[in-house]
Design an enzyme around this catalytic site. Structure first.
Site, short mmCIF file in Angstrom:
data_model
loop_
_atom_site.label_atom_id
_atom_site.label_comp_id
_atom_site.label_asym_id
_atom_site.label_seq_id
_atom_site.Cartn_x
_atom_site.Cartn_y
_atom_site.Cartn_z
CB THR A 149 63.28 71.96 54.47
OG1 THR A 149 62.90 70.59 54.55
CG2 THR A 149 64.07 72.36 55.69
N PRO A 155 65.19 78.23 67.00
CG PRO A 155 65.74 79.74 68.67
CD PRO A 155 66.13 78.41 68.12
CB VAL A 184 49.00 66.17 31.47
CG1 VAL A 184 50.15 65.59 30.68
CG2 VAL A 184 49.06 67.69 31.51
CB SER A 200 44.48 67.67 36.69
OG SER A 200 43.27 67.04 36.97
CE LYS A 214 58.33 77.39 61.49
NZ LYS A 214 58.35 76.42 60.38
CB VAL A 256 49.78 68.89 54.05
CG1 VAL A 256 48.60 68.24 54.72
CG2 VAL A 256 50.45 67.96 53.06
C1 LIG Z 1 52.55 65.47 55.51
C2 LIG Z 1 53.23 66.60 54.81
C3 LIG Z 1 53.49 67.77 55.49
C4 LIG Z 1 54.15 68.85 54.84
N1 LIG Z 1 54.48 69.97 55.55
C5 LIG Z 1 55.19 70.95 54.95
C6 LIG Z 1 55.56 72.13 55.64
O1 LIG Z 1 55.24 72.35 56.81
N2 LIG Z 1 56.28 73.07 54.97
C7 LIG Z 1 56.64 72.90 53.67
O2 LIG Z 1 57.33 73.77 53.12
N3 LIG Z 1 56.25 71.81 52.98
C8 LIG Z 1 55.55 70.84 53.57
N4 LIG Z 1 55.17 69.75 52.85
C9 LIG Z 1 55.47 69.69 51.43
C10 LIG Z 1 54.47 70.54 50.66
O3 LIG Z 1 53.15 70.11 50.92
C11 LIG Z 1 54.74 70.46 49.15
O4 LIG Z 1 56.10 70.64 48.92
C12 LIG Z 1 53.99 71.55 48.44
O5 LIG Z 1 52.63 71.51 48.75
C13 LIG Z 1 54.20 71.48 46.96
O6 LIG Z 1 53.50 70.38 46.41
P1 LIG Z 1 53.54 70.21 44.85
O7 LIG Z 1 53.09 71.47 44.24
O8 LIG Z 1 54.87 69.70 44.47
O9 LIG Z 1 52.51 69.02 44.56
P2 LIG Z 1 50.90 68.95 44.65
O10 LIG Z 1 50.34 69.89 45.64
O11 LIG Z 1 50.59 67.50 44.82
O12 LIG Z 1 50.41 69.42 43.21
C14 LIG Z 1 50.44 68.57 42.09
C15 LIG Z 1 49.74 69.25 40.93
O13 LIG Z 1 49.90 68.45 39.77
C16 LIG Z 1 48.69 68.37 39.08
N5 LIG Z 1 48.61 67.14 38.29
C17 LIG Z 1 48.90 65.88 38.69
N6 LIG Z 1 48.66 65.02 37.67
C18 LIG Z 1 48.23 65.77 36.60
C19 LIG Z 1 47.81 65.47 35.31
N7 LIG Z 1 47.75 64.21 34.83
N8 LIG Z 1 47.40 66.48 34.51
C20 LIG Z 1 47.43 67.76 34.94
N9 LIG Z 1 47.82 68.10 36.17
C21 LIG Z 1 48.21 67.11 37.00
C22 LIG Z 1 47.63 68.42 40.16
O14 LIG Z 1 46.38 68.83 39.66
C23 LIG Z 1 48.25 69.45 41.11
O15 LIG Z 1 47.87 70.74 40.67
C24 LIG Z 1 54.50 68.70 53.48
C25 LIG Z 1 54.19 67.53 52.79
C26 LIG Z 1 53.56 66.49 53.44
C27 LIG Z 1 53.27 65.22 52.67
#
Ligand SMILES: Cc1cc2nc3c(=O)[nH]c(=O)nc-3n(C[C@H](O)[C@H](O)[C@H](O)COP(=O)(O)OP(=O)(O)OC[C@H]3O[C@@H](n4cnc5c(N)ncnc54)[C@H](O)[C@@H]3O)c2cc1C
Length: 499
Positions: free
Chosen positions: A346, A100, A188, A41, A80, A49
């Site tokens: 992780t 570590p 979507v 999207s 790291k 994050v």
């Molecule tokens: C507080 C916090 C700290 C974190 N720290 C770490 C860390 O230190 N190390 C680590 O490995 N992970 C960490 N994570 C996890 C990490 O942020 C995610 O695993 C990673 O960013 C992957 O996210 P994602 O791609 O699954 O989802 P998102 O980044 O949420 O992406 C979702 C995607 O779906 C799309 N989308 C949604 N709805 C639609 C729609 N209707 N139509 C089209 N597209 C759509 C959006 O546009 C976006 O592109 C953390 C998470 C949190 C919450």
């Protein structure tokens, strides 16, 4: 949009880190047999994050043939070697301890670490500090980067810190420009299934329908394909992982750029500190059952010494995993498949290993139920083992400043494997043997478990009589060995500037 080529059509929905990691791996390895399309999207942002990794990310980049000098400066990344846990176990006299990343040099000291932990459990005063017994702990203490000179005969494992938004952009560029991934920006609106239950096409508000043979759900916590459309249930881990929220503040770049993430316990959770080259990432991960978002924000402001003007970002988290990571012709990756709070960073590790294991299974038999079942059993197990390791951090805490910490300590919703493991430790048994017996090392192995248990100071009181011998750290002269190895390493700043 109907496919025109004979290749299998893989459609990834979502362009967060999970979506682009999957796109890169699939397009790189299966270039000759699949077409990869990623639709995201233009309006719904990514979670933005997730700035710390495990050493598997090093394998990810070398697998794709991307060098550190290509990607690290673009993503303001740092090296790291360690996570430092601060204030998790004050009653046992431990202010902080290290976990570590395990590396090849530790083959000289791991056995000494295990033996010393056993000797200490018998009441004798021997060295059990993880950062003294494991090499990456030394690097972290002296803020030295884990990059070895050419003549150095051992591999050092390490992870990275990075700006997650920029990492996504870097991977998107690589996937589209170098690997031929088809990138569609569209919202979507609906996912269409066929008579056999498989997903057939996705319908977008501002684009023609997108057809595919196989779909990958990377839509974040929404899980539009796997959970919403295919109805795969979600199993929450909230009965033993209480945290469900986070508040995030960036701060100024740190002067000396440490090579470790700091995880400091606060009143209803903990805060991360992640050193990047353009800023420092900070976030308080907490339980909304125990503290309001406003109080959490204020507590983090005070902890960081920030005034009222600094702008906070609030997030909610759904902690748990889907019942099946692969259902019909769809797998979920990233937040859509599940999430375990970020204490050991992780999540991206699980994304990467999920794609790798999926590709192995898929190559064996395409869509067969056996391949699906193998994959589901493996990934479910990995999530559970990571969960157990994180749960142990809370169960073993010795803080008394809030109900949050007391309730965590008194929480008895532990899995059978975790209960048995802790029982062996407290009965002074052989932890290594128990981990092998239960086959628990899919993610965190024996050394990690020793770091956690020794780091927390979960030992009985010292005996009155101390023979003054039996310390493997002293007898094997590990201090002078590691100190000699340290002469080969540069500071984080020096290592980054040579990129
Ligand atoms: C507080 C916090 C700290 C974190 N720290 C770490 C860390 O230190 N190390 C680590 O490995 N992970 C960490 N994570 C996890 C990490 O942020 C995610 O695993 C990673 O960013 C992957 O996210 P994602 O791609 O699954 O989802 P998102 O980044 O949420 O992406 C979702 C995607 O779906 C799309 N989308 C949604 N709805 C639609 C729609 N209707 N139509 C089209 N597209 C759509 C959006 O546009 C976006 O592109 C953390 C998470 C949190 C919450």
């Amino acid at each position: 949009m109907q496919a025109t080529s004979d290749k299998q059509q893989f459609v990834i929905v979502g362009g967060g880190t999970a979506g682009w990691m999957a796109a890169c791996l699939l397009a790189h390895h299966w270039r000759d047999k699949v077409d990869v399309t990623l639709v995201e999207s233009p309006e719904i942002g990514i979670i933005g994050v997730g700035e710390g990794s495990t050493p598997t990310l090093k394998r990810f980049f070398s697998d794709l043939g991307i060098s550190e000098s290509d990607w690290m400066p673009r993503c303001h990344a740092t090296y790291k070697t360690n996570i430092r846990f601060v204030d998790w176990s004050p009653e046992s006299g431990v202010d902080s301890y290290s976990h570590p990343f395990i590396c090849q040099l530790d083959t000289f000291s791991e056995r000494a670490f295990y033996l010393n932990c056993l000797t200490r459990r018998l009441g004798l005063d021997v060295e059990t500090t993880p950062e003294k017994l494991l090499f990456n702990g030394w690097l972290a203490n002296y803020q030295l980067a884990p990059v070895t000179p050419p003549h150095f005969p051992f591999n050092i494992e390490y992870g990275y810190h990075f700006d997650s938004g920029l990492l996504g952009q870097f991977l998107a560029e690589h996937a589209v420009q170098k690997l031929g991934v088809n990138h569609i920006q569209a919202n979507v609106k609906a996912i269409m299934t066929e008579a056999n239950g498989n997903i057939g096409r996705i319908s977008c508000a501002d684009h023609e329908d997108i057809h595919g043979d196989f779909f990958i759900d990377c839509t974040g916590f929404k899980s539009m394909l796997l959970q919403d459309t295919l109805g795969v249930p979600f199993h929450s881990f909230s009965n033993n992982l209480f945290n469900d929220s986070a508040v995030v503040f960036p701060t100024e770049v740190m002067n000396d750029l440490p090579v470790e993430t700091r995880a400091t316990a606060l009143s209803a959770g903990w805060t991360w500190q992640i050193p990047l080259t353009h800023r420092t990432g900070n976030g308080y991960v907490y339980s909304s059952q125990y503290i309001s978002s406003e109080d959490a924000e204020n507590e983090l402001r005070t902890h960081l010494g920030l005034g009222k003007e600094a702008e906070a970002r609030h997030l909610t988290m759904r902690v748990g995993q889907v019942e099946k990571h692969w259902a019909n012709n769809c797998i979920g990756l990233g937040l859509s498949q599940g999430f375990i709070e970020p204490l050991e960073a992780t999540a991206l590790h699980l994304v990467q290993t999920s794609v790798e294991i999926f590709m192995d299974e898929y190559e064996k038999g395409n869509f067969t139920a056996q391949q699906r079942d193998n994959y589901n059993a493996t990934i479910t197990e990995r999530f559970e083992r990571v969960r157990d390791y994180i749960v142990a951090h809370y169960k073993l805490n010795t803080r008394n400043d809030s109900d949050y910490w007391r309730d965590n300590r008194n929480n008895n919703n532990l899995s059978e494997p975790l209960l048995k493991l802790l029982d062996v430790w407290f009965r002074k048994g052989d932890l290594t043997q128990e981990i092998h017996r239960q086959n628990l090392a899919s993610h965190f192995g024996t050394t990690s478990w020793h770091c956690l248990l020794a780091g927390y100071g979960t030992f009985p009181p010292l005996s009155n009589k101390q023979p003054g011998t039996g310390c493997q750290y002293a007898e094997r002269e590990l201090e002078s060995f590691f100190a000699g190895c340290m002469l080969n390493f540069k500071t984080q700043k020096e290592a980054l500037s040579s990129l």
